[in-house]
Design a protein around this motif. Structure first.
Motif, PDB file in Angstrom:
ATOM      1  N   UNK A  11       7.140  11.299  -4.348  1.00  0.00           N
ATOM      2  CA  UNK A  11       7.379  11.004  -2.932  1.00  0.00           C
ATOM      3  C   UNK A  11       6.727  12.062  -2.041  1.00  0.00           C
ATOM      4  N   UNK A  12       6.797  13.334  -2.439  1.00  0.00           N
ATOM      5  CA  UNK A  12       6.129  14.391  -1.666  1.00  0.00           C
ATOM      6  C   UNK A  12       4.614  14.176  -1.633  1.00  0.00           C
ATOM      7  N   UNK A  13       4.053  13.830  -2.797  1.00  0.00           N
ATOM      8  CA  UNK A  13       2.609  13.587  -2.874  1.00  0.00           C
ATOM      9  C   UNK A  13       2.215  12.385  -2.018  1.00  0.00           C
ATOM     10  N   UNK A  14       3.021  11.325  -2.068  1.00  0.00           N
ATOM     11  CA  UNK A  14       2.726  10.137  -1.266  1.00  0.00           C
ATOM     12  C   UNK A  14       2.834  10.432   0.225  1.00  0.00           C
ATOM     13  N   UNK A  15       3.835  11.216   0.627  1.00  0.00           N
ATOM     14  CA  UNK A  15       3.986  11.526   2.054  1.00  0.00           C
ATOM     15  C   UNK A  15       2.836  12.401   2.548  1.00  0.00           C
ATOM     16  N   UNK A  16       2.321  13.264   1.694  1.00  0.00           N
ATOM     17  CA  UNK A  16       1.180  14.101   2.065  1.00  0.00           C
ATOM     18  C   UNK A  16      -0.083  13.266   2.221  1.00  0.00           C
ATOM     19  N   UNK A  17      -0.276  12.339   1.299  1.00  0.00           N
ATOM     20  CA  UNK A  17      -1.521  11.566   1.339  1.00  0.00           C
ATOM     21  C   UNK A  17      -1.496  10.428   2.368  1.00  0.00           C
ATOM     22  N   UNK A  18      -0.322   9.866   2.671  1.00  0.00           N
ATOM     23  CA  UNK A  18      -0.257   8.755   3.635  1.00  0.00           C
ATOM     24  C   UNK A  18       0.159   9.191   5.030  1.00  0.00           C
ATOM     25  N   UNK A  19       0.759  10.346   5.156  1.00  0.00           N
ATOM     26  CA  UNK A  19       1.208  10.822   6.458  1.00  0.00           C
ATOM     27  C   UNK A  19       2.601  10.335   6.843  1.00  0.00           C
ATOM     28  N   UNK A  20       3.227   9.513   5.997  1.00  0.00           N
ATOM     29  CA  UNK A  20       4.589   9.074   6.305  1.00  0.00           C
ATOM     30  C   UNK A  20       5.570  10.177   5.930  1.00  0.00           C
ATOM     31  N   UNK A  21       6.770  10.082   6.456  1.00  0.00           N
ATOM     32  CA  UNK A  21       7.754  11.122   6.183  1.00  0.00           C
ATOM     33  C   UNK A  21       8.182  11.102   4.713  1.00  0.00           C
ATOM     34  N   UNK A  22       8.654  12.230   4.257  1.00  0.00           N
ATOM     35  CA  UNK A  22       9.122  12.357   2.873  1.00  0.00           C
ATOM     36  C   UNK A  22      10.272  11.381   2.620  1.00  0.00           C
ATOM     37  N   UNK A  23      11.207  11.250   3.568  1.00  0.00           N
ATOM     38  CA  UNK A  23      12.362  10.359   3.400  1.00  0.00           C
ATOM     39  C   UNK A  23      11.922   8.897   3.268  1.00  0.00           C
ATOM     40  N   UNK A  24      10.933   8.496   4.066  1.00  0.00           N
ATOM     41  CA  UNK A  24      10.433   7.122   3.991  1.00  0.00           C
ATOM     42  C   UNK A  24       9.744   6.873   2.656  1.00  0.00           C
ATOM     43  N   UNK A  25       8.938   7.810   2.208  1.00  0.00           N
ATOM     44  CA  UNK A  25       8.253   7.673   0.921  1.00  0.00           C
ATOM     45  C   UNK A  25       9.259   7.597  -0.227  1.00  0.00           C
ATOM     46  N   UNK A  27      12.462   6.613   0.017  1.00  0.00           N
ATOM     47  CA  UNK A  27      13.176   5.336   0.135  1.00  0.00           C
ATOM     48  C   UNK A  27      12.345   4.190  -0.433  1.00  0.00           C
ATOM     49  N   UNK A  28      11.057   4.172  -0.147  1.00  0.00           N
ATOM     50  CA  UNK A  28      10.182   3.114  -0.648  1.00  0.00           C
ATOM     51  C   UNK A  28      10.092   3.117  -2.168  1.00  0.00           C
ATOM     52  N   UNK A  29      10.234   4.285  -2.768  1.00  0.00           N
ATOM     53  CA  UNK A  29      10.199   4.358  -4.232  1.00  0.00           C
ATOM     54  C   UNK A  29      11.530   3.926  -4.846  1.00  0.00           C
ATOM     55  N   UNK A  30      12.621   4.367  -4.262  1.00  0.00           N
ATOM     56  CA  UNK A  30      13.941   4.095  -4.822  1.00  0.00           C
ATOM     57  C   UNK A  30      14.372   2.652  -4.541  1.00  0.00           C
ATOM     58  N   UNK A  31      14.076   2.160  -3.332  1.00  0.00           N
ATOM     59  CA  UNK A  31      14.464   0.807  -2.921  1.00  0.00           C
ATOM     60  C   UNK A  31      13.216   0.054  -2.472  1.00  0.00           C
ATOM     61  N   UNK A  32      12.432  -0.456  -3.416  1.00  0.00           N
ATOM     62  CA  UNK A  32      11.192  -1.137  -3.037  1.00  0.00           C
ATOM     63  C   UNK A  32      11.468  -2.456  -2.316  1.00  0.00           C
ATOM     64  N   UNK A  33      10.500  -2.876  -1.531  1.00  0.00           N
ATOM     65  CA  UNK A  33      10.600  -4.149  -0.828  1.00  0.00           C
ATOM     66  C   UNK A  33      10.220  -5.278  -1.769  1.00  0.00           C
ATOM     67  N   UNK A  34      10.784  -6.472  -1.524  1.00  0.00           N
ATOM     68  CA  UNK A  34      10.370  -7.662  -2.255  1.00  0.00           C
ATOM     69  C   UNK A  34      10.480  -8.852  -1.324  1.00  0.00           C
ATOM     70  N   UNK A  35       9.825  -9.924  -1.717  1.00  0.00           N
ATOM     71  CA  UNK A  35       9.770 -11.121  -0.881  1.00  0.00           C
ATOM     72  C   UNK A  35      10.848 -12.103  -1.292  1.00  0.00           C
ATOM     73  N   UNK A  36      11.515 -12.658  -0.290  1.00  0.00           N
ATOM     74  CA  UNK A  36      12.522 -13.695  -0.484  1.00  0.00           C
ATOM     75  C   UNK A  36      12.104 -14.876   0.378  1.00  0.00           C
ATOM     76  N   UNK A  37      12.190 -16.080  -0.179  1.00  0.00           N
ATOM     77  CA  UNK A  37      11.941 -17.280   0.616  1.00  0.00           C
ATOM     78  C   UNK A  37      13.232 -17.691   1.300  1.00  0.00           C
ATOM     79  N   UNK A  38      13.138 -18.019   2.576  1.00  0.00           N
ATOM     80  CA  UNK A  38      14.277 -18.451   3.370  1.00  0.00           C
ATOM     81  C   UNK A  38      13.934 -19.802   3.973  1.00  0.00           C
ATOM     82  N   UNK A  39      14.873 -20.731   3.925  1.00  0.00           N
ATOM     83  CA  UNK A  39      14.687 -22.046   4.542  1.00  0.00           C
ATOM     84  C   UNK A  39      15.522 -22.116   5.806  1.00  0.00           C
ATOM     85  N   UNK A  40      14.884 -22.458   6.903  1.00  0.00           N
ATOM     86  CA  UNK A  40      15.593 -22.654   8.167  1.00  0.00           C
ATOM     87  C   UNK A  40      15.968 -24.126   8.268  1.00  0.00           C
TER      88      UNK A  40
END
Length: 185
Positions: A11-25, A27-40
């Motif tokens: 996470x430290x390496x990713x925050x250094x290379x992308x410029x995002x905060x350490x906490x965001x990097x 969080x993205x590793x521990x709780x990754x995003x995924x796609x869910x289909x939703x029907x309205x």
């Protein structure tokens, strides 16, 4: 708190290379995003009748979904309101035939046919026998854009707990689907 030092280092390496905060990097590793289909899915037409107090006239629980899969991605499927059984009305004034979960409406969910053409013919034949389905409406769902699917279960004592899902119609509701990116926790 993350105790895995390898994740923290990455996470430290990713925050250094992308410029995002350490906490965001982290969080993205521990709780990754995924796609869910939703029907309205459309809400029931109440025609001025008092709405169900539990679902506010929507016909489905407002804060619960069942997770199914569609094309290997999770899909949020609405659970029909147990109080009004999906019609959205408090007093059931003006409820037509098949407007409640568990009532016959449209063709069977899984007709025993050997070809798509045979299944389509069976659906149209059944729809022609059900006069409450509008002319020109989808023969599979009767124009509602969804079908009620029995999702009943048993409690600890063996008693049946009735539950129905508002399953989007596979013939006419794909345009109601949208992809949503979510993150757990």
């Amino acid at each position: 708190m993350v105790t895995n030092h390898a994740q923290k280092k990455t996470a430290r390496a990713r925050s250094t290379e992308t410029g995002q905060s350490y906490q965001t990097a982290l969080r993205d590793m521990v709780h990754p995003q995924f796609t869910v289909y939703v029907f309205d899915l459309p809400t029931p037409d109440l025609n001025g009748v008092r709405p169900c107090p539990d679902c506010q006239g929507g016909g489905a629980k407002t804060n619960e979904w069942s997770m199914q899969t569609y094309k290997d991605c999770p899909v949020q499927i609405q659970i029909a309101c147990p109080s009004c059984r999906g019609c959205g009305r408090a007093d059931h004034i003006g409820c037509g035939e098949g407007s409640h979960a568990g009532e016959a409406y449209g063709p069977p969910a899984f007709p025993s046919c050997t070809s798509p053409e045979e299944a389509e013919a069976a659906a149209e034949a059944r729809a022609s026998r059900l006069d409450h389905i509008p002319a020109g409406a989808c023969a599979w769902c009767g124009g509602r854009r969804f079908r009620y699917i029995d999702n009943s279960d048993k409690d600890l004592f063996g008693n049946t707990i009735a539950g129905y899902l508002r399953m989007p119609c596979g013939k006419c509701a794909e345009d109601l689907m949208r992809a949503e990116t979510v993150r757990l926790a």
